[in-house]
Design a protein around this motif. Structure first.
Motif, PDB file in Angstrom:
ATOM      1  N   GLU A   1      41.393  41.146  30.127  1.00 25.49           N
ATOM      2  CA  GLU A   1      41.689  42.466  30.690  1.00 25.49           C
ATOM      3  C   GLU A   1      41.831  42.315  32.193  1.00 25.49           C
ATOM      4  O   GLU A   1      40.915  41.815  32.860  1.00 25.49           O
ATOM      5  CB  GLU A   1      40.537  43.436  30.416  1.00 25.49           C
ATOM      6  N   ILE A   2      42.971  42.742  32.693  1.00 23.40           N
ATOM      7  CA  ILE A   2      43.196  42.697  34.132  1.00 23.40           C
ATOM      8  C   ILE A   2      43.157  44.142  34.626  1.00 23.40           C
ATOM      9  O   ILE A   2      43.914  44.988  34.127  1.00 23.40           O
ATOM     10  CB  ILE A   2      44.557  42.027  34.450  1.00 23.40           C
TER      11      ILE A   2
ATOM     12  N   SER B   1      47.265  46.401  36.336  1.00 24.36           N
ATOM     13  CA  SER B   1      46.353  46.416  35.189  1.00 24.36           C
ATOM     14  C   SER B   1      47.124  46.157  33.904  1.00 24.36           C
ATOM     15  O   SER B   1      48.163  46.776  33.676  1.00 24.36           O
ATOM     16  CB  SER B   1      45.667  47.782  35.048  1.00 24.36           C
ATOM     17  N   PHE B   2      46.645  45.236  33.104  1.00 24.71           N
ATOM     18  CA  PHE B   2      47.183  45.057  31.741  1.00 24.71           C
ATOM     19  C   PHE B   2      46.201  44.238  30.909  1.00 24.71           C
ATOM     20  O   PHE B   2      45.298  43.597  31.451  1.00 24.71           O
ATOM     21  CB  PHE B   2      48.574  44.401  31.754  1.00 24.71           C
ATOM     22  N   ASP B   3      46.391  44.310  29.589  1.00 22.21           N
ATOM     23  CA  ASP B   3      45.546  43.550  28.665  1.00 22.21           C
ATOM     24  C   ASP B   3      46.381  42.459  28.015  1.00 22.21           C
ATOM     25  O   ASP B   3      47.600  42.577  27.940  1.00 22.21           O
ATOM     26  CB  ASP B   3      45.002  44.470  27.561  1.00 22.21           C
TER      27      ASP B   3
ATOM     28  N   ASP C   1      45.234  38.579  21.509  1.00 20.46           N
ATOM     29  CA  ASP C   1      45.233  37.303  20.802  1.00 20.46           C
ATOM     30  C   ASP C   1      46.576  37.051  20.100  1.00 20.46           C
ATOM     31  O   ASP C   1      47.069  37.907  19.376  1.00 20.46           O
ATOM     32  CB  ASP C   1      44.094  37.331  19.774  1.00 20.46           C
ATOM     33  N   GLN C   2      47.118  35.889  20.343  1.00 25.73           N
ATOM     34  CA  GLN C   2      48.347  35.394  19.707  1.00 25.73           C
ATOM     35  C   GLN C   2      49.610  36.175  20.051  1.00 25.73           C
ATOM     36  O   GLN C   2      50.606  36.096  19.340  1.00 25.73           O
ATOM     37  CB  GLN C   2      48.185  35.309  18.188  1.00 25.73           C
ATOM     38  N   GLU C   3      49.569  36.941  21.129  1.00 31.45           N
ATOM     39  CA  GLU C   3      50.827  37.571  21.524  1.00 31.45           C
ATOM     40  C   GLU C   3      51.581  36.662  22.493  1.00 31.45           C
ATOM     41  O   GLU C   3      51.004  35.782  23.141  1.00 31.45           O
ATOM     42  CB  GLU C   3      50.594  38.949  22.148  1.00 31.45           C
ATOM     43  N   PHE C   4      52.880  36.899  22.578  1.00 33.05           N
ATOM     44  CA  PHE C   4      53.734  36.220  23.547  1.00 33.05           C
ATOM     45  C   PHE C   4      54.118  37.270  24.571  1.00 33.05           C
ATOM     46  O   PHE C   4      54.916  38.150  24.302  1.00 33.05           O
ATOM     47  CB  PHE C   4      54.972  35.640  22.862  1.00 33.05           C
ATOM     48  N   LEU C   5      53.483  37.192  25.735  1.00 30.15           N
ATOM     49  CA  LEU C   5      53.688  38.194  26.777  1.00 30.15           C
ATOM     50  C   LEU C   5      54.551  37.585  27.874  1.00 30.15           C
ATOM     51  O   LEU C   5      54.232  36.525  28.396  1.00 30.15           O
ATOM     52  CB  LEU C   5      52.317  38.588  27.338  1.00 30.15           C
ATOM     53  N   CYS C   6      55.655  38.236  28.194  1.00 36.57           N
ATOM     54  CA  CYS C   6      56.487  37.751  29.302  1.00 36.57           C
ATOM     55  C   CYS C   6      56.333  38.687  30.490  1.00 36.57           C
ATOM     56  O   CYS C   6      56.227  39.902  30.326  1.00 36.57           O
ATOM     57  CB  CYS C   6      57.959  37.713  28.906  1.00 36.57           C
TER      58      CYS C   6
ATOM     59  N   GLY D   1      39.788  44.213  42.493  1.00 36.24           N
ATOM     60  CA  GLY D   1      40.068  44.382  41.069  1.00 36.24           C
ATOM     61  C   GLY D   1      39.138  43.528  40.237  1.00 36.24           C
ATOM     62  O   GLY D   1      38.168  42.968  40.756  1.00 36.24           O
ATOM     63  N   LYS D   2      39.484  43.435  38.958  1.00 36.11           N
ATOM     64  CA  LYS D   2      38.591  42.761  38.020  1.00 36.11           C
ATOM     65  C   LYS D   2      39.402  42.013  36.975  1.00 36.11           C
ATOM     66  O   LYS D   2      40.446  42.496  36.541  1.00 36.11           O
ATOM     67  CB  LYS D   2      37.794  43.856  37.279  1.00 36.11           C
ATOM     68  N   ILE D   3      38.901  40.848  36.574  1.00 30.85           N
ATOM     69  CA  ILE D   3      39.478  40.158  35.419  1.00 30.85           C
ATOM     70  C   ILE D   3      38.346  39.969  34.423  1.00 30.85           C
ATOM     71  O   ILE D   3      37.343  39.318  34.739  1.00 30.85           O
ATOM     72  CB  ILE D   3      40.083  38.798  35.812  1.00 30.85           C
TER      73      ILE D   3
END
Ligand code: ADP
Ligand code: MG
Length: 247
Positions: free
Chosen positions: A6-7, A28-30, A33-38, A63-65
């Motif tokens: 989680e960003i 901010s984004f999440d 598991d097993q996704e392909f995020l571009c 911010g936070k990770i």
């Protein structure tokens, strides 16, 4: 779906002699598991900065990770970065070697991957004896050797010519699917992102803010077949309009 990362409200300023440069602004984004995020965005917008932060190679300003402390992250750079004086097996084992993890079990795991992905005959060969596509496969296997949960790919195909990019995309997508990995890939090529991604984040020009996050539903089970999907042009148009141009 299981969240791996989680960003939250991430920002990054570089302090330079000429003053402060804001590279990333409240992102901010999440990551699931097993996704392909571009992640796409114009040149200089802050994409590599973001990946470097996620890989723990750079710090951030606020911010936070949020991630599990056992989460393992593998990073593959633009260039294949194979060492010309090491043979293919030793190149593939380099990451393990550096981390002092060259156990018999891990060596066998890497040999198994090289075999599985068509490089068995090349273990004793040197990088200059392989095609660009094969070298890229070795670089990917080297990244997989540490069994990462998330792979970070920073414009992994940009050093290749157009034909090789298409072929290597097929290869990489296939390996990543078979090995059930989660990927965050950066590119500035809309078609490439569409051919590979489950989701695409569009960043603005610097300082990077998130303009949009798209779920991509394209028919086809490989990058090449997805490029032929009916709604490919629809998504292309959407992303093209969204993308800030540096011209
Ligand atoms: P991208 O990967 O999207 O092309 P980068 O993340 O490499 O962009 O860079 C984003 C911005 O931050 C650029 O304007 C760049 O000049 C600046 N930048 C990158 N690294 C540094 C640094 N170490 N010091 C100062 N500014 C930097
Ligand atoms: Mg970059």
């Amino acid at each position: 779906m299981n969240k791996l990362l989680e960003i939250k409200n991430l920002s990054k300023n570089y302090n330079t002699k000429l003053g402060e440069i804001k590279a990333i602004d409240n992102i901010s984004f999440d990551v699931y598991d097993q996704e392909f995020l571009c992640i796409i965005g114009s040149s200089g917008c802050g994409k590599s900065t973001l990946l470097n932060i996620l890989a723990d190679l750079d710090n951030f300003s606020s911010g936070k990770i949020i991630k599990n402390k056992n989460l393992k992250i593998g990073y593959m750079l633009q260039d294949d970065c194979l060492l010309p004086w090491l043979n293919i097996l030793d190149n593939a084992l380099l990451g393990l070697d550096i981390m002092n993890l060259k156990t018999k079990e891990n060596i066998n795991y890497v040999k198994g991957l090289l075999k599985k992905y068509g490089l068995e005959e090349f273990l004793e060969k040197y990088p200059n004896q392989l095609s660009g596509g094969m070298r890229q496969r070795v670089a990917l296997i080297r990244t997989l050797a540490i069994k990462p949960d998330i792979l970070l790919l920073d414009e992994p195909f940009s050093a290749l010519d157009y034909m090789s990019r298409l072929v290597v995309s097929e290869d990489v997508a296939n390996i990543i699917k078979q090995e059930k990995k989660t990927v965050i890939m950066i590119t500035h090529d809309i078609a490439e992102a569409l051919s590979l991604a489950d989701r695409i984040i569009v960043l603005s020009k610097r300082p990077a803010v998130i303009k949009n996050i798209y779920n991509i539903n394209l028919e086809g089970n490989s990058p090449l077949s997805r490029r032929k999907a009916k709604n490919f042009a629809y998504y292309y148009d959407l992303l093209w309009k969204d993308l800030d141009k540096n011209v």
